[in-house]
Design a protein around this motif. Structure first.
Motif, short mmCIF file in Angstrom:
data_model
loop_
_atom_site.label_atom_id
_atom_site.label_comp_id
_atom_site.label_asym_id
_atom_site.label_seq_id
_atom_site.Cartn_x
_atom_site.Cartn_y
_atom_site.Cartn_z
N PHE A 152 24.52 10.16 45.50
CA PHE A 152 24.24 10.90 44.26
C PHE A 152 24.73 10.11 43.03
N LEU A 153 25.03 8.83 43.25
CA LEU A 153 25.65 8.02 42.20
C LEU A 153 24.73 6.90 41.74
N LEU A 154 23.96 6.35 42.67
CA LEU A 154 23.06 5.25 42.32
C LEU A 154 21.85 5.28 43.24
N GLY A 155 20.93 4.35 42.99
CA GLY A 155 19.70 4.29 43.80
C GLY A 155 18.46 4.44 42.93
N ALA A 156 17.32 4.12 43.53
CA ALA A 156 16.04 4.20 42.81
C ALA A 156 14.91 4.25 43.83
N SER A 157 13.74 4.66 43.35
CA SER A 157 12.58 4.76 44.25
C SER A 157 12.10 3.39 44.71
N ASN A 158 12.54 2.33 44.03
CA ASN A 158 12.12 0.97 44.43
C ASN A 158 13.36 0.13 44.71
N ASP A 159 14.36 0.72 45.36
CA ASP A 159 15.68 0.09 45.48
C ASP A 159 15.68 -1.10 46.43
N LEU A 160 16.71 -1.94 46.28
CA LEU A 160 17.06 -2.99 47.23
C LEU A 160 15.88 -3.87 47.63
N ALA A 161 15.44 -4.70 46.76
CA ALA A 161 14.36 -5.63 47.11
C ALA A 161 14.81 -6.55 48.24
N ILE A 162 14.01 -6.61 49.29
CA ILE A 162 14.29 -7.52 50.41
C ILE A 162 13.13 -8.49 50.50
N LEU A 163 13.41 -9.76 50.25
CA LEU A 163 12.37 -10.80 50.25
C LEU A 163 11.17 -10.39 49.40
N GLY A 164 11.47 -9.85 48.22
CA GLY A 164 10.39 -9.59 47.27
C GLY A 164 9.81 -8.19 47.31
N ASP A 165 9.98 -7.46 48.40
CA ASP A 165 9.41 -6.12 48.51
C ASP A 165 10.50 -5.08 48.41
N SER A 166 10.23 -3.98 47.72
CA SER A 166 11.20 -2.88 47.67
C SER A 166 11.46 -2.36 49.08
N LEU A 167 12.70 -1.95 49.36
CA LEU A 167 13.02 -1.36 50.66
C LEU A 167 12.13 -0.15 50.92
N TYR A 168 11.84 0.60 49.86
CA TYR A 168 11.05 1.83 50.02
C TYR A 168 9.57 1.62 49.72
N VAL B 239 10.12 8.82 44.69
CA VAL B 239 10.41 9.39 43.37
C VAL B 239 11.79 9.00 42.85
N ASN B 240 11.91 8.93 41.54
CA ASN B 240 13.20 8.76 40.87
C ASN B 240 13.78 10.13 40.53
N TYR B 241 15.10 10.20 40.47
CA TYR B 241 15.76 11.41 39.97
C TYR B 241 17.09 10.99 39.36
N ARG B 242 17.62 11.82 38.45
CA ARG B 242 18.88 11.48 37.79
C ARG B 242 20.04 11.52 38.78
N VAL B 243 20.96 10.57 38.62
CA VAL B 243 22.12 10.46 39.51
C VAL B 243 23.39 10.37 38.65
#
Length: 546
Positions: free
Chosen positions: A126-142, A158-162
């Motif tokens: 509930f503190l950080l993160g995003a709908s396109n978080d943690l790019a791994i070799l160029g692609d978003s994890l999600y 989706v994004n939401y406030r954290v």
């Protein structure tokens, strides 16, 4: 001439295969146009990035409808994450203008229609993160392309406030809290209203998430505002009953944050007025994890402070008493076998060291920290359960693994099992399914006994072994295929065994009286189906936080 005819026919075939493309789509806010990505000879995925589902939110206000736009919105770039601390907590990143979602639509040779829809909520305490978080070799994890293509479902992220802006609360109507949950609700509602234009079936929506995103899914299920909004839910490594998922003393935390930003006042109304006038980045930094809390007197549990609250509105009561609201949703839930390991390594650092011994006193100390309200009798009883297979001179690897098991049980496994039981007890015709993900960790710096670490399920679910094959082995592709099949079948039919995809093992339902679960890894067989043991009931008693 025959060859020429074949070439022409093949060309026509390829063109028609490439022709299935949504192009410009009309939504309630205006026209949007995404990009088409080829997945194989006859399959593509249309991707729409950064579609607004609500207006720029006011500070500690519920999301408001987006005013719309003129012309065609080019939905080809991910938008900013919501304002938050960075992973190292040294500064902030992101924007207050962040309420956007991304849509992944699989296409064959003709346009898809009436597809099941899966809406994903990210994790991050509930503190950080995003709908396109943690790019791994160029692609978003999600990135949803592989899951959409292989499971023939629409994926929405989706994004939401954290952090402070998403979850600060006074515990009353002055700052009710749960703004991040309201954002999620607004996004799910937007999808329901608009997804038909993208080829989705608004009456067949599944919400799913991991960690804090899983707890969020759980809260969405339990909220009276979700009635009829979606049909199914999947929680991975987190539920509303997890001890870290609910802030039970919101005003205490708000006063602490007020001190950090120079807003401390003995008059609470003046303090709140000052907070509302404070700089958003400063407020966000004030919500970072206070590592000093843990030294000498606490556990990781005590660090995770910003979280949803019982607000009398979106969450009208303690989550354990709201499962009647979830009776209509099919529900699938599980944990990773070593979800707690990374947290246990903070509480008892010796478990990850070859050189240092983990002592009985440290194990009891951890139990004491986790069961503060239960008293010494609970600590002794729990210790006897956990050390029952130790023998007189236990090996260090066994003691260290026990520490990870304790933290996994307390933070993830037991709350999830209680949630499954409450869902099955309250269910009115909806299905319940339980799983344990126990693929061995790919994080080579950890000791040999470490199995599935927190969040390690996500790379397989989102198809990374297919999209970045060079860093995976065939066994990882097998596992990824199994998970995508179970998850998308469940989204399609409410039963992980039935749908478009073949599965390796039939997965039995969890009921009021029978508690089967399937163990998910690359070697699945009939023995992958197991039943919760009696000691699980004992653990429920020791660890239940109610």
């Amino acid at each position: 001439q025959v060859m020429l005819l074949l070439v022409i026919l093949l060309g026509v075939g390829l063109n028609s295969a490439a022709a299935a493309k949504l192009g410009v789509v009309e939504t309630e806010g205006g026209l949007v146009e995404g990009q088409s990505y080829r997945m194989s000879l006859f399959r593509t995925v249309d991707v729409f990035k950064g579609i607004p589902f609500a207006d720029v939110p006011g500070k500690w206000e519920k999301p408001k409808p987006h005013p719309g736009w003129s012309g065609i919105l080019k939905a080809t770039k991910y938008r900013d994450r919501c304002l938050q601390v960075t992973l190292l907590q040294t500064k902030t990143q992101g924007s207050e203008d962040c309420l956007y979602l991304n849509i992944f639509v699989p296409q064959g040779s003709s346009l898809s229609t009436n597809l099941p829809v899966m809406v994903y909520l990210f994790g991050g305490a509930f503190l950080l993160g995003a709908s396109n978080d943690l790019a791994i070799l160029g692609d978003s994890l999600y990135d949803g392309k592989e899951m959409a293509d292989r499971g023939k479902v629409i994926i929405v992220t989706v994004n939401y406030r954290v952090g402070t802006l998403g979850f600060l609360s006074t515990g009353d109507s002055r700052l009710p809290g749960n703004y991040g949950l309201w954002d999620q609700h607004a996004a799910i509602s937007w999808v329901r209203r608009n997804i038909a234009a993208f080829g989705g079936n608004p009456d067949n929506m599944t919400i799913f998430g991991q960690s804090a995103g899983a707890a969020s899914v759980s809260f969405q299920m339990l909220s009276p505002y979700s009635k009829g909004l979606f049909r199914r839910a999947i929680t991975q490594c987190g539920v509303a009953l997890s001890p870290w998922a609910l802030q039970r003393n919101p005003m205490g935390l708000t006063k602490k944050i007020a001190r950090k930003v120079g807003c401390w006042r003995s008059d609470e109304d003046e303090m709140i007025t000052c907070l509302k006038m404070s700089d958003p980045a400063g407020l966000t930094m004030a919500g970072k994890i206070d590592v000093l809390l843990i030294l000498g007197k606490g556990t990781v549990m005590d660090l995770l402070e910003l979280a949803p609250v019982v607000d009398g509105d979106f969450i009208p009561d303690d989550p354990s008493r709201l499962f009647h609201n979830a009776a209509q949703f099919d529900y699938m839930a599980g944990v990773n076998s070593m979800d707690g390991h990374i947290f246990a390594g903070v509480d008892v650092p010796s478990i990850n060291s070859e050189k240092h011994v983990t002592t009985v006193e440290q194990v009891k100390g951890l139990l004491a920290g986790l069961t503060k309200e239960k008293g010494n009798a609970a600590i002794d009883s729990a210790f006897s359960v956990y050390s029952s297979n130790w023998g007189s001179a236990p090996e260090q690897a066994l003691v260290k693994k026990t520490v990870a098991d304790i933290e996994t049980d307390f933070l993830f496994l037991v709350p999830t099992q209680i949630a499954l039981q409450l869902h099955a007890n309250n269910s009115s015709g909806a299905n319940t399914y339980s799983y344990l993900f126990n693929m061995k960790t790919r994080i080579f710096v950890f000791p040999k006994w470490v199995e599935a670490e927190h969040a390690e399920d996500l790379q397989y679910l989102f198809g990374k072994p297919f999209s970045t094959p060079l860093v995976y082995f065939p066994r990882h592709r097998d596992l990824s295929g199994y998970m995508i099949a179970y998850w998308t079948n469940f989204a399609r039919t409410g039963d992980p065994n039935r749908g478009e995809s073949r599965v390796p093992v039939p997965w039995p339902t969890f009921t009021k009286y029978r508690r089967p679960y399937v163990t998910i890894n690359h070697k699945m067989s009939k023995s992958s189906v197991r039943y919760a043991a009696l000691c699980y009931i004992l653990l429920l008693l020791y660890f239940s936080v109610f």
